[in-house]
Design a protein around this motif. Structure first.
Motif, PDB file in Angstrom:
ATOM      1  N   ASP A 167       0.829  -1.206   0.000  1.00  0.00           N
ATOM      2  CA  ASP A 167       0.000   0.000   0.000  1.00  0.00           C
ATOM      3  C   ASP A 167       0.866   1.259   0.000  1.00  0.00           C
ATOM      4  O   ASP A 167       0.599   2.209  -0.743  1.00  0.00           O
ATOM      5  N   SER A 168       1.922   1.276   0.795  1.00  0.00           N
ATOM      6  CA  SER A 168       2.790   2.456   0.833  1.00  0.00           C
ATOM      7  C   SER A 168       3.554   2.631  -0.483  1.00  0.00           C
ATOM      8  O   SER A 168       3.754   3.761  -0.942  1.00  0.00           O
ATOM      9  N   ILE A 169       3.950   1.529  -1.118  1.00  0.00           N
ATOM     10  CA  ILE A 169       4.622   1.620  -2.424  1.00  0.00           C
ATOM     11  C   ILE A 169       3.653   2.201  -3.453  1.00  0.00           C
ATOM     12  O   ILE A 169       4.017   3.070  -4.246  1.00  0.00           O
ATOM     13  N   LEU A 170       2.409   1.716  -3.434  1.00  0.00           N
ATOM     14  CA  LEU A 170       1.420   2.228  -4.384  1.00  0.00           C
ATOM     15  C   LEU A 170       1.161   3.723  -4.175  1.00  0.00           C
ATOM     16  O   LEU A 170       1.093   4.485  -5.142  1.00  0.00           O
ATOM     17  N   HIS A 171       1.025   4.138  -2.925  1.00  0.00           N
ATOM     18  CA  HIS A 171       0.771   5.559  -2.662  1.00  0.00           C
ATOM     19  C   HIS A 171       1.961   6.425  -3.066  1.00  0.00           C
ATOM     20  O   HIS A 171       1.770   7.557  -3.513  1.00  0.00           O
ATOM     21  N   ALA A 172       3.164   5.907  -2.932  1.00  0.00           N
ATOM     22  CA  ALA A 172       4.339   6.676  -3.323  1.00  0.00           C
ATOM     23  C   ALA A 172       4.478   6.760  -4.840  1.00  0.00           C
ATOM     24  O   ALA A 172       4.914   7.781  -5.377  1.00  0.00           O
ATOM     25  N   ARG A 173       4.109   5.702  -5.546  1.00  0.00           N
ATOM     26  CA  ARG A 173       4.313   5.651  -7.001  1.00  0.00           C
ATOM     27  C   ARG A 173       3.150   6.249  -7.799  1.00  0.00           C
ATOM     28  O   ARG A 173       3.357   6.763  -8.884  1.00  0.00           O
ATOM     29  N   LEU A 174       1.957   6.155  -7.286  1.00  0.00           N
ATOM     30  CA  LEU A 174       0.798   6.586  -8.060  1.00  0.00           C
ATOM     31  C   LEU A 174       0.488   8.065  -7.811  1.00  0.00           C
ATOM     32  O   LEU A 174      -0.509   8.434  -7.199  1.00  0.00           O
ATOM     33  N   VAL A 175       1.367   8.904  -8.322  1.00  0.00           N
ATOM     34  CA  VAL A 175       1.210  10.361  -8.241  1.00  0.00           C
ATOM     35  C   VAL A 175       1.454  10.958  -9.621  1.00  0.00           C
ATOM     36  O   VAL A 175       1.939  10.284 -10.527  1.00  0.00           O
ATOM     37  N   ASP A 176       1.136  12.229  -9.769  1.00  0.00           N
ATOM     38  CA  ASP A 176       1.364  12.975 -11.010  1.00  0.00           C
ATOM     39  C   ASP A 176       0.677  12.353 -12.227  1.00  0.00           C
ATOM     40  O   ASP A 176       1.306  12.103 -13.249  1.00  0.00           O
ATOM     41  N   PHE A 177      -0.603  12.131 -12.109  1.00  0.00           N
ATOM     42  CA  PHE A 177      -1.379  11.635 -13.242  1.00  0.00           C
ATOM     43  C   PHE A 177      -1.866  12.822 -14.058  1.00  0.00           C
ATOM     44  O   PHE A 177      -2.011  13.927 -13.551  1.00  0.00           O
ATOM     45  N   PRO A 178      -2.145  12.590 -15.343  1.00  0.00           N
ATOM     46  CA  PRO A 178      -2.712  13.689 -16.143  1.00  0.00           C
ATOM     47  C   PRO A 178      -4.100  14.052 -15.614  1.00  0.00           C
ATOM     48  O   PRO A 178      -4.728  13.276 -14.894  1.00  0.00           O
ATOM     49  N   LYS A 179      -4.574  15.223 -15.998  1.00  0.00           N
ATOM     50  CA  LYS A 179      -5.878  15.699 -15.535  1.00  0.00           C
ATOM     51  C   LYS A 179      -6.978  14.750 -16.017  1.00  0.00           C
ATOM     52  O   LYS A 179      -7.025  14.381 -17.174  1.00  0.00           O
ATOM     53  N   VAL A 180      -7.819  14.367 -15.086  1.00  0.00           N
ATOM     54  CA  VAL A 180      -8.950  13.494 -15.376  1.00  0.00           C
ATOM     55  C   VAL A 180     -10.226  14.308 -15.196  1.00  0.00           C
ATOM     56  O   VAL A 180     -10.426  14.936 -14.153  1.00  0.00           O
ATOM     57  N   ASN A 181     -11.064  14.315 -16.215  1.00  0.00           N
ATOM     58  CA  ASN A 181     -12.367  14.969 -16.104  1.00  0.00           C
ATOM     59  C   ASN A 181     -13.307  14.018 -15.385  1.00  0.00           C
ATOM     60  O   ASN A 181     -13.421  12.854 -15.769  1.00  0.00           O
ATOM     61  N   PRO A 182     -13.999  14.479 -14.348  1.00  0.00           N
ATOM     62  CA  PRO A 182     -14.858  13.574 -13.574  1.00  0.00           C
ATOM     63  C   PRO A 182     -16.075  13.121 -14.374  1.00  0.00           C
ATOM     64  O   PRO A 182     -16.409  13.682 -15.416  1.00  0.00           O
ATOM     65  N   ALA A 183     -16.734  12.108 -13.840  1.00  0.00           N
ATOM     66  CA  ALA A 183     -17.973  11.612 -14.452  1.00  0.00           C
ATOM     67  C   ALA A 183     -19.066  12.666 -14.298  1.00  0.00           C
ATOM     68  O   ALA A 183     -19.035  13.485 -13.380  1.00  0.00           O
ATOM     69  N   ILE A 184     -20.028  12.618 -15.218  1.00  0.00           N
ATOM     70  CA  ILE A 184     -21.117  13.584 -15.226  1.00  0.00           C
ATOM     71  C   ILE A 184     -22.444  12.844 -15.036  1.00  0.00           C
ATOM     72  O   ILE A 184     -22.713  11.850 -15.714  1.00  0.00           O
ATOM     73  N   LYS A 185     -23.259  13.337 -14.124  1.00  0.00           N
ATOM     74  CA  LYS A 185     -24.611  12.802 -13.908  1.00  0.00           C
ATOM     75  C   LYS A 185     -25.567  13.989 -13.882  1.00  0.00           C
ATOM     76  O   LYS A 185     -25.442  14.866 -13.040  1.00  0.00           O
ATOM     77  N   ARG A 186     -26.463  14.029 -14.872  1.00  0.00           N
ATOM     78  CA  ARG A 186     -27.454  15.101 -14.985  1.00  0.00           C
ATOM     79  C   ARG A 186     -26.806  16.476 -15.019  1.00  0.00           C
ATOM     80  O   ARG A 186     -27.284  17.429 -14.418  1.00  0.00           O
TER      81      ARG A 186
END
Length: 159
Positions: free
Chosen positions: A122-141
């Motif tokens: 879990d700590s390895i994942l939290h350290a590595r999974l950073v700096d992702f490109p901008k994600v547009n959130p899902a849209i509902k109504r």
């Protein structure tokens, strides 16, 4: 003629009851509308810039999942996860996309995963999974909403 006008007069006052209709209250209308909404589905899935040009809803969703899986795999392949746990080939990662475009990643382990140091993974994942490109959130109504999904991430052994 007097009888005819009396008949029209009587008909006029008696017919008002046919125009009276029960107007539903605001709460009833709200409850009816809330029951009609499918809360398990969104109108538009989250997306990244590479998938913006795709018009088909299902293809755009597949594109988003493929891009996210690929990005997570690339970020984890440069780490020592495959060396520390050589028999760990796939990790289920729960991805949460918030309405403000922030993301959260959480590994999901099977109940029989006592052979792995889940806190370390879990700590390895939290350290590595950073700096992702901008994600547009899902849209509902027409409004951005929080979505969660689980991606299988394949851990490739270093060669």
């Amino acid at each position: 003629m007097k009888q005819f006008s009396f008949f029209i007069f009587l008909l006029f006052f008696n017919s008002c009851q046919y125009f009276e209709k029960k107007v539903p209250s605001e709460k009833e209308l709200l409850q009816k509308e809330l029951r009609s909404i499918n809360w398990k589905e969104v109108d538009e899935y989250p997306t990244v810039a590479e998938c913006e040009t795709i018009n088909d809803k299902k293809l755009r969703q597949k594109c988003f999942f493929d891009v996210m899986s690929q990005l997570i795999q690339e970020k984890l392949n440069v780490d020592s996860l495959s060396i520390l746990y050589p028999d760990l080939d796939t990790i289920q990662v729960k991805v949460t996309v918030f309405p403000n475009s922030k993301m959260k990643f959480e590994p999901e382990f099977r109940k029989d995963s006592v052979a792995y140091d889940t806190i370390r993974i879990d700590s390895i994942l939290h350290a590595r999974l950073v700096d992702f490109p901008k994600v547009n959130p899902a849209i509902k109504r027409g409004l951005p909403v929080k979505t969660q999904f689980t991606l299988p991430v394949i851990i490739k052994a270093k060669e």
